[in-house]
Write a protein that holds these residues in place. Structure first.
Motif, PDB file in Angstrom:
ATOM      1  N   PHE A 281      14.049   6.778  -9.066  1.00  0.00           N
ATOM      2  CA  PHE A 281      14.599   7.142 -10.378  1.00  0.00           C
ATOM      3  C   PHE A 281      14.469   5.937 -11.291  1.00  0.00           C
ATOM      4  CE2 PHE A 281      18.557   6.487 -12.882  1.00  0.00           C
ATOM      5  CZ  PHE A 281      18.278   7.388 -13.900  1.00  0.00           C
ATOM      6  N   ASN A 282      13.876   6.117 -12.470  1.00  0.00           N
ATOM      7  CA  ASN A 282      13.688   5.033 -13.431  1.00  0.00           C
ATOM      8  C   ASN A 282      14.915   4.892 -14.317  1.00  0.00           C
ATOM      9  OD1 ASN A 282      11.041   4.393 -12.600  1.00  0.00           O
ATOM     10  ND2 ASN A 282      10.221   6.068 -13.829  1.00  0.00           N
ATOM     11  N   LEU A 283      15.503   3.703 -14.330  1.00  0.00           N
ATOM     12  CA  LEU A 283      16.659   3.448 -15.171  1.00  0.00           C
ATOM     13  C   LEU A 283      16.205   3.358 -16.624  1.00  0.00           C
ATOM     14  CD1 LEU A 283      19.661   3.074 -14.515  1.00  0.00           C
ATOM     15  CD2 LEU A 283      19.310   0.607 -14.607  1.00  0.00           C
ATOM     16  N   PRO A 284      16.786   4.174 -17.530  1.00  0.00           N
ATOM     17  CA  PRO A 284      16.303   4.229 -18.921  1.00  0.00           C
ATOM     18  C   PRO A 284      16.298   2.856 -19.600  1.00  0.00           C
ATOM     19  CG  PRO A 284      17.862   5.997 -18.497  1.00  0.00           C
ATOM     20  CD  PRO A 284      17.900   5.101 -17.298  1.00  0.00           C
ATOM     21  N   GLY A 285      15.192   2.571 -20.292  1.00  0.00           N
ATOM     22  CA  GLY A 285      15.086   1.335 -21.062  1.00  0.00           C
ATOM     23  C   GLY A 285      14.822   0.094 -20.242  1.00  0.00           C
ATOM     24  N   THR A 286      14.570   0.246 -18.938  1.00  0.00           N
ATOM     25  CA  THR A 286      14.323  -0.905 -18.070  1.00  0.00           C
ATOM     26  C   THR A 286      13.111  -0.613 -17.177  1.00  0.00           C
ATOM     27  OG1 THR A 286      15.677  -0.155 -16.189  1.00  0.00           O
ATOM     28  CG2 THR A 286      16.818  -1.265 -17.997  1.00  0.00           C
ATOM     29  N   ASP A 287      12.706  -1.636 -16.438  1.00  0.00           N
ATOM     30  CA  ASP A 287      11.625  -1.469 -15.454  1.00  0.00           C
ATOM     31  C   ASP A 287      12.171  -1.199 -14.059  1.00  0.00           C
ATOM     32  OD1 ASP A 287       9.713  -1.968 -17.407  1.00  0.00           O
ATOM     33  OD2 ASP A 287       9.818  -4.148 -17.100  1.00  0.00           O
ATOM     34  N   ALA A 288      13.485  -1.070 -13.946  1.00  0.00           N
ATOM     35  CA  ALA A 288      14.102  -0.895 -12.636  1.00  0.00           C
ATOM     36  C   ALA A 288      13.910   0.524 -12.116  1.00  0.00           C
ATOM     37  CB  ALA A 288      15.595  -1.227 -12.714  1.00  0.00           C
ATOM     38  N   ARG A 289      13.553   0.628 -10.841  1.00  0.00           N
ATOM     39  CA  ARG A 289      13.435   1.912 -10.155  1.00  0.00           C
ATOM     40  C   ARG A 289      14.369   1.919  -8.959  1.00  0.00           C
ATOM     41  NH1 ARG A 289       7.475   3.140  -8.603  1.00  0.00           N
ATOM     42  NH2 ARG A 289       7.639   0.982  -7.845  1.00  0.00           N
ATOM     43  N   ILE A 290      15.170   2.955  -8.869  1.00  0.00           N
ATOM     44  CA  ILE A 290      16.179   3.056  -7.810  1.00  0.00           C
ATOM     45  C   ILE A 290      15.802   4.196  -6.880  1.00  0.00           C
ATOM     46  CG2 ILE A 290      18.629   3.413  -7.323  1.00  0.00           C
ATOM     47  CD1 ILE A 290      19.163   2.370 -10.172  1.00  0.00           C
TER      48      ILE A 290
ATOM     49  N   GLN B 252      33.734   8.537   4.536  1.00  0.00           N
ATOM     50  CA  GLN B 252      33.232   7.582   3.535  1.00  0.00           C
ATOM     51  C   GLN B 252      31.710   7.685   3.447  1.00  0.00           C
ATOM     52  OE1 GLN B 252      34.039   3.468   4.308  1.00  0.00           O
ATOM     53  NE2 GLN B 252      33.216   2.772   2.358  1.00  0.00           N
ATOM     54  N   PRO B 253      31.207   8.250   2.356  1.00  0.00           N
ATOM     55  CA  PRO B 253      29.751   8.294   2.186  1.00  0.00           C
ATOM     56  C   PRO B 253      29.217   6.920   1.816  1.00  0.00           C
ATOM     57  CG  PRO B 253      30.833   9.190   0.262  1.00  0.00           C
ATOM     58  CD  PRO B 253      31.921   8.901   1.257  1.00  0.00           C
ATOM     59  N   ARG B 254      28.137   6.511   2.455  1.00  0.00           N
ATOM     60  CA  ARG B 254      27.511   5.226   2.168  1.00  0.00           C
ATOM     61  C   ARG B 254      26.026   5.459   1.931  1.00  0.00           C
ATOM     62  NH1 ARG B 254      29.105   1.245   6.970  1.00  0.00           N
ATOM     63  NH2 ARG B 254      27.899   2.856   8.070  1.00  0.00           N
ATOM     64  N   ALA B 255      25.614   5.242   0.693  1.00  0.00           N
ATOM     65  CA  ALA B 255      24.216   5.473   0.324  1.00  0.00           C
ATOM     66  C   ALA B 255      23.483   4.137   0.267  1.00  0.00           C
ATOM     67  CB  ALA B 255      24.136   6.177  -1.024  1.00  0.00           C
ATOM     68  N   LYS B 256      22.425   4.022   1.048  1.00  0.00           N
ATOM     69  CA  LYS B 256      21.606   2.823   1.035  1.00  0.00           C
ATOM     70  C   LYS B 256      20.518   2.989  -0.024  1.00  0.00           C
ATOM     71  CE  LYS B 256      22.310   1.474   5.860  1.00  0.00           C
ATOM     72  NZ  LYS B 256      21.649   1.178   7.170  1.00  0.00           N
ATOM     73  N   LEU B 257      20.518   2.084  -0.989  1.00  0.00           N
ATOM     74  CA  LEU B 257      19.579   2.168  -2.105  1.00  0.00           C
ATOM     75  C   LEU B 257      18.631   0.979  -2.102  1.00  0.00           C
ATOM     76  CD1 LEU B 257      22.050   3.171  -4.967  1.00  0.00           C
ATOM     77  CD2 LEU B 257      20.720   4.685  -3.500  1.00  0.00           C
ATOM     78  N   GLN B 258      17.451   1.209  -2.662  1.00  0.00           N
ATOM     79  CA  GLN B 258      16.479   0.136  -2.872  1.00  0.00           C
ATOM     80  C   GLN B 258      16.209   0.032  -4.366  1.00  0.00           C
ATOM     81  OE1 GLN B 258      12.126   0.549  -2.070  1.00  0.00           O
ATOM     82  NE2 GLN B 258      12.541  -0.981  -0.479  1.00  0.00           N
ATOM     83  N   ILE B 259      16.294  -1.189  -4.896  1.00  0.00           N
ATOM     84  CA  ILE B 259      16.095  -1.420  -6.329  1.00  0.00           C
ATOM     85  C   ILE B 259      14.839  -2.253  -6.517  1.00  0.00           C
ATOM     86  CG2 ILE B 259      17.124  -2.343  -8.431  1.00  0.00           C
ATOM     87  CD1 ILE B 259      19.844  -2.107  -7.040  1.00  0.00           C
ATOM     88  N   MET B 260      13.864  -1.679  -7.221  1.00  0.00           N
ATOM     89  CA  MET B 260      12.626  -2.385  -7.558  1.00  0.00           C
ATOM     90  C   MET B 260      12.672  -2.719  -9.048  1.00  0.00           C
ATOM     91  SD  MET B 260      10.645  -2.659  -4.860  1.00  0.00           S
ATOM     92  CE  MET B 260       9.067  -2.964  -5.636  1.00  0.00           C
ATOM     93  N   ASP B 261      12.689  -4.018  -9.350  1.00  0.00           N
ATOM     94  CA  ASP B 261      12.755  -4.465 -10.738  1.00  0.00           C
ATOM     95  C   ASP B 261      11.612  -5.442 -10.977  1.00  0.00           C
ATOM     96  OD1 ASP B 261      13.438  -5.062 -13.294  1.00  0.00           O
ATOM     97  OD2 ASP B 261      15.376  -5.977 -12.843  1.00  0.00           O
ATOM     98  N   GLY B 262      10.481  -4.889 -11.406  1.00  0.00           N
ATOM     99  CA  GLY B 262       9.295  -5.729 -11.544  1.00  0.00           C
ATOM    100  C   GLY B 262       8.809  -6.164 -10.177  1.00  0.00           C
ATOM    101  N   ASP B 263       8.748  -7.490  -9.970  1.00  0.00           N
ATOM    102  CA  ASP B 263       8.319  -8.030  -8.675  1.00  0.00           C
ATOM    103  C   ASP B 263       9.486  -8.239  -7.722  1.00  0.00           C
ATOM    104  OD1 ASP B 263       5.722  -8.111  -9.605  1.00  0.00           O
ATOM    105  OD2 ASP B 263       5.936 -10.142 -10.420  1.00  0.00           O
ATOM    106  N   ARG B 264      10.692  -8.012  -8.195  1.00  0.00           N
ATOM    107  CA  ARG B 264      11.867  -8.240  -7.360  1.00  0.00           C
ATOM    108  C   ARG B 264      12.290  -6.961  -6.661  1.00  0.00           C
ATOM    109  NH1 ARG B 264      16.169 -10.834 -11.261  1.00  0.00           N
ATOM    110  NH2 ARG B 264      15.426  -9.064 -12.516  1.00  0.00           N
ATOM    111  N   GLN B 265      12.740  -7.128  -5.438  1.00  0.00           N
ATOM    112  CA  GLN B 265      13.201  -5.999  -4.646  1.00  0.00           C
ATOM    113  C   GLN B 265      14.502  -6.381  -3.943  1.00  0.00           C
ATOM    114  OE1 GLN B 265      10.314  -4.232  -1.974  1.00  0.00           O
ATOM    115  NE2 GLN B 265      11.910  -3.708  -0.491  1.00  0.00           N
TER     116      GLN B 265
END
Length: 280
Positions: free
Chosen positions: A159-168, A192-205
């Motif tokens: 999912f692309n965060l609006p106005g940013t290069d971050a993808r979740i 307790q729900p626990r969601a593991k997410l990955q955030i890609m922000d340009g070259d950073r992960q």
């Protein structure tokens, strides 16, 4: 004669300003506002009975949009809320004026106190300013927050965060289940729900864990877990994994933090004076 005519209006204007300032900082105004707040909140309690659906959208659409829609269309049940906003604004002004008068007076009499004693006497005034900042943060949140509609994430679909290069991306849902035997109705249900997410922000992960009590912040956005599926270990009728996010950009968060830090400092000073200075 000309100088006298010019100085006379200036004195009159300054006296009016001083009079208004004194009225706004009056303790009598404080008492009246507190009584009016009590009456208004009592009316609000009656109006809220079985009508909370009118105010629930405040968390999703913001104050300005809510006023133009739900607020104006149901004035019989929402008028108390508008009165509440006005009374709280007056109470903030009253607190600011009263506190500022006390601080100015304290600074003027600083030679009558030892430096340490003078330092600790600012404690209650710091807490008053902190409360005004916190209330200002709430108002800022309701007026200027950017609230996005609910976003649903499924595994491995970014999912692309609006106005940013971050993808979740949702990696997996790793919930904690009820393992006891004293409540059969909760057997194998998610506690307790626990969601593991990955955030890609340009070259950073980076990886992050999202739960009900642990929101995620990225580029000024706050992401809150609103719903999830499945809610049982066996999946029930619907076994598809998904999470629903509420995403908002809230400029009032920094004001909350600043107010909380300032209030903590004031409280620490007050306790230090009470435990150390007065005891000594």
């Amino acid at each position: 004669m000309l100088e006298l005519a010019v100085s006379q209006p200036n004195k009159s204007a300054s006296s009016v300003v001083r009079l208004v300032w004194n009225k706004l900082g009056s303790i009598h105004l404080t008492v009246i506002l507190c009584l009016l707040l009590t009456a208004d909140l009592t009316i609000g309690y009656i109006c809220l009975n079985r009508r909370t659906i009118l105010f629930a959208p405040l968390n999703d659409i913001g104050l300005a949009t809510w006023i133009q829609t739900y607020g104006k269309s149901n004035l019989v049940y929402t008028m108390w809320f508008f009165v509440l906003l006005g009374l709280l604004t007056l109470l903030c002004v009253n607190t600011f004026v009263c506190t500022t008068d006390r601080v100015v007076s304290l600074i003027a009499r600083r030679r009558h106190f030892r430096p340490r004693r003078l330092f600790f006497k600012f404690a209650p005034h710091i807490m008053h300013y902190a409360m005004i900042i916190i209330l200002g943060g709430y108002l800022c949140s309701y007026l200027f927050s950017q609230v996005l509609i609910t976003r649903t994430l499924i595994p491995d679909v970014p999912f692309n965060l609006p106005g940013t290069d971050a993808r979740i991306t949702l990696i997996e849902l790793d919930p904690l289940y009820y393992k006891g035997d004293r409540l059969p109705a909760f057997e194998d249900r998610v506690l307790q729900p626990r969601a593991k997410l990955q955030i890609m922000d340009g070259d950073r992960q980076q990886s992050a864990m999202l739960t009900y009590n642990r929101p995620l912040r990225c580029h000024g956005y706050s992401m809150f877990l609103k719903d999830f599926n499945p809610k049982r270990k066996d999946g029930g009728m619907n076994r598809k994994v998904r999470i629903d996010l509420t995403i908002r950009k809230d400029p009032g968060v920094m004001l909350y933090l600043a107010g909380i830090i300032l209030f903590t400092v004031g409280m620490a000073m007050y306790l230090a004076e009470w435990m150390v200075v007065r005891k000594g």
